[in-house]
Design an enzyme around this catalytic site. Structure first.
Site, short mmCIF file in Angstrom:
data_model
loop_
_atom_site.label_atom_id
_atom_site.label_comp_id
_atom_site.label_asym_id
_atom_site.label_seq_id
_atom_site.Cartn_x
_atom_site.Cartn_y
_atom_site.Cartn_z
N GLU A 49 0.86 -1.20 0.00
CA GLU A 49 0.00 0.00 0.00
C GLU A 49 0.89 1.25 0.00
O GLU A 49 1.97 1.24 0.60
CB GLU A 49 -0.83 -0.03 1.29
CG GLU A 49 -1.66 1.19 1.58
CD GLU A 49 -2.22 1.19 3.02
OE1 GLU A 49 -1.45 0.90 3.97
OE2 GLU A 49 -3.41 1.49 3.19
N ASN A 109 -7.00 6.29 -1.36
CA ASN A 109 -5.90 5.35 -1.12
C ASN A 109 -6.16 4.19 -2.09
O ASN A 109 -7.05 3.38 -1.87
CB ASN A 109 -5.95 4.89 0.34
CG ASN A 109 -4.75 4.06 0.72
OD1 ASN A 109 -4.04 3.54 -0.13
ND2 ASN A 109 -4.50 3.93 2.01
N LYS A 126 -9.46 2.11 -1.50
CA LYS A 126 -9.61 1.53 -0.15
C LYS A 126 -10.92 1.93 0.51
O LYS A 126 -11.26 3.11 0.58
CB LYS A 126 -8.42 1.97 0.70
CG LYS A 126 -8.35 1.33 2.09
CD LYS A 126 -7.06 1.74 2.77
CE LYS A 126 -6.90 1.19 4.16
NZ LYS A 126 -5.62 1.61 4.77
N GLU A 145 -5.60 8.78 7.84
CA GLU A 145 -6.23 8.31 6.60
C GLU A 145 -7.63 8.90 6.41
O GLU A 145 -8.05 9.15 5.29
CB GLU A 145 -6.28 6.78 6.58
CG GLU A 145 -4.92 6.16 6.38
CD GLU A 145 -4.99 4.70 6.03
OE1 GLU A 145 -5.61 4.34 5.01
OE2 GLU A 145 -4.43 3.89 6.79
N CYS A 171 -4.54 -2.99 3.30
CA CYS A 171 -4.24 -2.88 4.72
C CYS A 171 -5.40 -3.20 5.65
O CYS A 171 -5.74 -4.34 5.84
CB CYS A 171 -3.65 -1.51 5.03
SG CYS A 171 -2.72 -1.57 6.58
N ASN A 196 0.57 -1.06 5.37
CA ASN A 196 1.51 -0.32 6.23
C ASN A 196 0.91 -0.39 7.62
O ASN A 196 -0.06 0.31 7.91
CB ASN A 196 1.56 1.17 5.85
CG ASN A 196 2.28 1.46 4.55
OD1 ASN A 196 3.46 1.77 4.52
ND2 ASN A 196 1.54 1.38 3.44
#
Ligand code: CDT
Length: 315
Positions: A49, A109, A126, A145, A171, A196
């Site tokens: 990612e 993302n 994401k 995020e 993730c 991550n």
């Protein structure tokens, strides 16, 4: 689909990417791993990612500053073009995560799946964004995020590629059973994941060892319960003093770990994945058409948070 189908899957784990590392230096590392994986017979290489930069959501900054420094306005672009060229030259595809700025100004993302001809065949944005959007001034680092990204609007696309079907996620998605079920209900045989994962959880006092344990248990249970191969690539090690877990793995549909990294640096692992294992589980214990009972799963889509028990039925 015939039996005895096999696919060479590689996971290309990345060690730390520091703030000072520019795109050219990062892409050079990815290129080296792509070549290495191709030379071992891999057809699909999984990268992490947000692979092109440090894990920037740990830093407080404005959205404009983040976009300027860390987001990609197009894909491919001149920085990542070497990856696409080698994919075509060597006949090896890849999965790559990056921060996406759309022409409309939306921020996601994102990850892309590139086939053996160097063509983007699918894109994922994401869905499960962890962290917060406010500035946690007392925390040792941030997890922003929810500030920098919008919730993905792609759903869970499953691509017909590499002679199989491939589902994608990023993730935190791996911790949610819905992610993998969405893939397996579309007959995905391979799931790819980049992550991550900070070694310290700033949100609650989680014992450090659980970071690796919950990562692996999520992947092993999901691979088994959905009868899929899963390739999971970490960005890990200490990025400017901020440590993230490694533990990149390729997991078989049996739930067993078929390959695992042993470092917290750039490292390629590879498995020749037998897709007949998927078929076996899907014909028997996880024959969805025969055994699933969606009429009893309504709450899964009707409720977001946990609520009261349902009234008893037919007792
Ligand atoms: N990148 C990412 O999604 N990381 C999350 C950290 C959760 S703690 C805020 C993960 O699930 O690994």
């Amino acid at each position: 689909m015939s039996t005895n189908r096999k696919i060479g899957i590689a996971v290309a784990q990345m060690g730390a990417v520091h703030l000072r590392d520019d795109r050219a230096a990062v892409v050079a590392r990815l290129v080296e791993m792509l070549r290495d994986a191709a030379s071992r017979g891999a057809k699909l290489v999984v990268f992490p990612e947000l692979a092109l930069t440090t894990f920037f959501p740990r830093y407080w900054m404005t959205e404009e500053e983040a976009v300027e420094r860390f987001f990609e306005r197009s894909m491919p672009n001149r920085h990542v073009q070497p990856l696409f060229d080698i994919a075509k030259e060597k006949g090896v595809g890849f999965y790559l995560g990056y921060a996406e700025l759309t022409p409309e100004g939306d921020r996601f993302n994102t990850s892309i799946l590139v086939d053996e001809s160097g063509r983007i065949v699918s894109k994922y944005r994401k869905i499960h964004l962890p962290g917060h959007s406010d500035h946690k001034v007392d925390a040792p680092f941030q997890h922003l995020e929810k500030k920098f990204f919008q919730v993905g609007d792609s759903g869970y696309p499953v691509a017909e590629a590499f002679g199989t079907r491939v589902g994608m996620c990023l993730c935190n998605d791996r911790r949610w059973p819905e992610t993998w079920r969405m893939m397996s209900l579309q007959s995905a045989e391979v799931g790819v994941l980049g992550y991550n994962t900070p070694s310290v959880n700033i949100h609650w006092n989680e014992p450090v060892h659980l970071r690796m344990s919950t990562h692996l248990v999520s992947l092993q249970a999901s691979a088994y319960q959905n009868a899929m191969w899963i390739g999971a690539a970490a960005k890990c090690g200490s990025e400017d003093g901020h440590h993230m877990i490694g533990g990149s793995v390729i997991v078989a549909p049996t739930g067993e770990i078929a390959a695992r990294t042993v470092t917290e640096e750039d490292e390629v692992i590879h498995v020749c994945a037998d897709l007949s294992l998927v078929e076996g589980f899907r014909e028997h214990v996880f024959n969805f058409a025969k055994h699933r009972r969606p009429e009893h799963y309504r709450l899964i889509v009707e409720r977001v948070g946990a609520g009261e028990p349902l009234p008893l039925e037919n007792i």
